[in-house]
Write a protein that holds these residues in place. Structure first.
Motif, PDB file in Angstrom:
ATOM      1  N   ALA A 273       0.828  -1.210   0.000  1.00  0.00           N
ATOM      2  CA  ALA A 273       0.000   0.000   0.000  1.00  0.00           C
ATOM      3  C   ALA A 273       0.861   1.257   0.000  1.00  0.00           C
ATOM      4  O   ALA A 273       0.539   2.247  -0.672  1.00  0.00           O
ATOM      5  N   GLU A 274       1.976   1.233   0.738  1.00  0.00           N
ATOM      6  CA  GLU A 274       2.870   2.393   0.761  1.00  0.00           C
ATOM      7  C   GLU A 274       3.524   2.604  -0.608  1.00  0.00           C
ATOM      8  O   GLU A 274       3.719   3.745  -1.040  1.00  0.00           O
ATOM      9  N   LEU A 275       3.861   1.511  -1.284  1.00  0.00           N
ATOM     10  CA  LEU A 275       4.427   1.628  -2.626  1.00  0.00           C
ATOM     11  C   LEU A 275       3.398   2.223  -3.586  1.00  0.00           C
ATOM     12  O   LEU A 275       3.712   3.117  -4.380  1.00  0.00           O
ATOM     13  N   ASP A 276       2.173   1.726  -3.514  1.00  0.00           N
ATOM     14  CA  ASP A 276       1.119   2.224  -4.397  1.00  0.00           C
ATOM     15  C   ASP A 276       0.895   3.720  -4.224  1.00  0.00           C
ATOM     16  O   ASP A 276       0.566   4.425  -5.183  1.00  0.00           O
ATOM     17  N   GLU A 277       1.123   4.198  -3.006  1.00  0.00           N
ATOM     18  CA  GLU A 277       0.811   5.585  -2.679  1.00  0.00           C
ATOM     19  C   GLU A 277       1.696   6.584  -3.420  1.00  0.00           C
ATOM     20  O   GLU A 277       1.281   7.711  -3.689  1.00  0.00           O
ATOM     21  N   VAL A 278       2.921   6.174  -3.775  1.00  0.00           N
ATOM     22  CA  VAL A 278       3.884   7.141  -4.335  1.00  0.00           C
ATOM     23  C   VAL A 278       4.487   6.708  -5.659  1.00  0.00           C
ATOM     24  O   VAL A 278       5.204   7.494  -6.287  1.00  0.00           O
ATOM     25  N   TYR A 279       4.236   5.476  -6.091  1.00  0.00           N
ATOM     26  CA  TYR A 279       4.958   4.950  -7.251  1.00  0.00           C
ATOM     27  C   TYR A 279       4.628   5.721  -8.531  1.00  0.00           C
ATOM     28  O   TYR A 279       5.525   6.014  -9.328  1.00  0.00           O
ATOM     29  N   THR A 280       3.370   6.060  -8.751  1.00  0.00           N
ATOM     30  CA  THR A 280       2.984   6.742  -9.988  1.00  0.00           C
ATOM     31  C   THR A 280       3.729   8.061 -10.139  1.00  0.00           C
ATOM     32  O   THR A 280       4.213   8.406 -11.235  1.00  0.00           O
ATOM     33  N   GLU A 281       3.852   8.825  -9.055  1.00  0.00           N
ATOM     34  CA  GLU A 281       4.579  10.096  -9.108  1.00  0.00           C
ATOM     35  C   GLU A 281       6.063   9.886  -9.383  1.00  0.00           C
ATOM     36  O   GLU A 281       6.686  10.658 -10.112  1.00  0.00           O
ATOM     37  N   LEU A 282       6.643   8.833  -8.797  1.00  0.00           N
ATOM     38  CA  LEU A 282       8.056   8.547  -9.046  1.00  0.00           C
ATOM     39  C   LEU A 282       8.272   8.188 -10.513  1.00  0.00           C
ATOM     40  O   LEU A 282       9.216   8.672 -11.157  1.00  0.00           O
ATOM     41  N   GLU A 283       7.409   7.356 -11.059  1.00  0.00           N
ATOM     42  CA  GLU A 283       7.518   6.958 -12.460  1.00  0.00           C
ATOM     43  C   GLU A 283       7.409   8.179 -13.376  1.00  0.00           C
ATOM     44  O   GLU A 283       8.194   8.345 -14.313  1.00  0.00           O
ATOM     45  N   GLU A 284       6.454   9.044 -13.081  1.00  0.00           N
ATOM     46  CA  GLU A 284       6.274  10.249 -13.900  1.00  0.00           C
ATOM     47  C   GLU A 284       7.506  11.139 -13.833  1.00  0.00           C
ATOM     48  O   GLU A 284       7.972  11.668 -14.858  1.00  0.00           O
ATOM     49  N   ALA A 285       8.053  11.314 -12.629  1.00  0.00           N
ATOM     50  CA  ALA A 285       9.223  12.180 -12.466  1.00  0.00           C
ATOM     51  C   ALA A 285      10.444  11.605 -13.181  1.00  0.00           C
ATOM     52  O   ALA A 285      11.223  12.338 -13.796  1.00  0.00           O
TER      53      ALA A 285
END
Length: 329
Positions: A273-285
């Motif tokens: 759940a913690e990974l899901d919370e921030v992964y999309t933003e990391l991928e975009e960056a």
């Protein structure tokens, strides 16, 4: 659980005095607690000497069972407190990272959310950051793993792979004789000295293996990468660089033929759940800075069809329906 923490603290510090200070207790109180624990278990767990305390064989057996329980309980407390803070709107995400040009964009996207801004802790050691996540001192860590030098992943951590194999490029002076070529071989740099930051987990060993495999034995200097880039600009050294490195007029950033040096980019946390919370933003960056790096952009254009032919998995961002050319515009 308090008794188990006492045993672990004594074993970790090797001293009743140091363990008492770590636990916030008076030494006589800690000594009394240890005697009670040993009486309850019916055996001596530590040998006291002038040099300190060391576990007995039975003490080692008890510690092997105690440490996972203490770590798991600490994780439960950390995660529960974080969930409560998140529910109350006061949760501050604690992120650890090794160096990456994606970090500023990632933080900017996360700070655009409601609530407290995330806190960032940088470290050259991916192993140290992963240990901090496991211990509950960080919520997650974005790290790189040098090919051939695997990181030590603590038990219980969840991992998300951002890039399975990111090629590492070489940085050299803009007026270096080899800089006129769009892609270099290691043989083109046979007469150069290399500078590597040996404090970064796996970097020195990884480059040494690759150079030996190419039949090269150049002089290798220790130094941080800021110094390495400054010396590279004057022609003193060449150095390894991330493909997302920002171009400079006095430096040339070039891919290596065959991509002999690679790293895996990982995001680690204690829960999915913690990974899901921030992964999309990391991928975009990450892919935003990839598009801004000319050498990497060209490498990705060439690599996508090659990966499709030989079955190599390419980053999902570049394998969209629009195709690599559209993705890179």
């Amino acid at each position: 659980m308090r008794h188990l923490r006492v045993l672990c603290a004594i074993a970790d510090t090797g001293s009743l005095h140091k363990a008492a200070r770590q636990l916030g207790l008076a030494q006589p109180s800690l000594s009394t607690q240890l005697r009670r624990i040993e009486r309850a278990l019916g055996a001596q767990l530590f040998v006291r000497t002038q040099a300190g305390c060391r576990p007995t064989p039975l003490g080692l057996a008890v510690l092997s069972r105690a440490r996972p329980l203490v770590a798991e309980f600490a994780a439960i407390v950390t995660e529960t407190r974080a969930a409560a803070a998140r529910a109350a709107g006061g949760f501050r995400l604690r992120i650890g990272a090794t160096a990456s040009r994606a970090i500023p964009g990632w933080l900017r996207l996360l700070r655009a959310r409601p609530g407290p801004a995330p806190a960032l802790q940088m470290n050259v050691s991916g192993n140290a950051l992963l240990a901090m996540v496991a211990a509950g001192r960080l919520d997650m860590a974005f790290v790189h793993e040098v090919e051939g030098s695997p990181l030590r992943i603590p038990p219980g951590l969840c991992l998300r792979v951002l890039v399975e194999r990111e090629p590492q490029f070489v940085t050299l002076a803009a007026d270096h004789p080899a800089a006129s070529q769009p892609e270099l071989s290691l043989a083109d740099l046979a007469g150069d000295r290399w500078m590597v930051d040996s404090t970064v987990d796996g970097e020195w060993d990884g480059l040494s293996r690759v150079l030996r495999a190419a039949g090269l034995n150049p002089e290798m200097l220790h130094g941080d990468y800021l110094t390495a880039y400054s010396l590279a600009a004057t022609g003193e050294v060449v150095t390894v660089s991330q493909p997302t490195a920002h171009p400079r007029p006095d430096l040339a950033i070039r891919p290596l033929k065959g991509d002999p040096i690679g790293v895996r980019l990982l995001l680690a946390a204690r829960t999915e759940a913690e990974l899901d919370e921030v992964y999309t933003e990391l991928e975009e960056a990450y892919w935003a800075v990839a598009r801004e790096a000319p050498a990497y952009r060209e490498w990705l254009k060439r690599a996508e069809p090659r990966g499709a032919r030989d079955g190599r998995a390419m980053p999902a961002r570049w394998a969209t329906a629009e195709g690599p050319a559209d993705a890179l515009t």
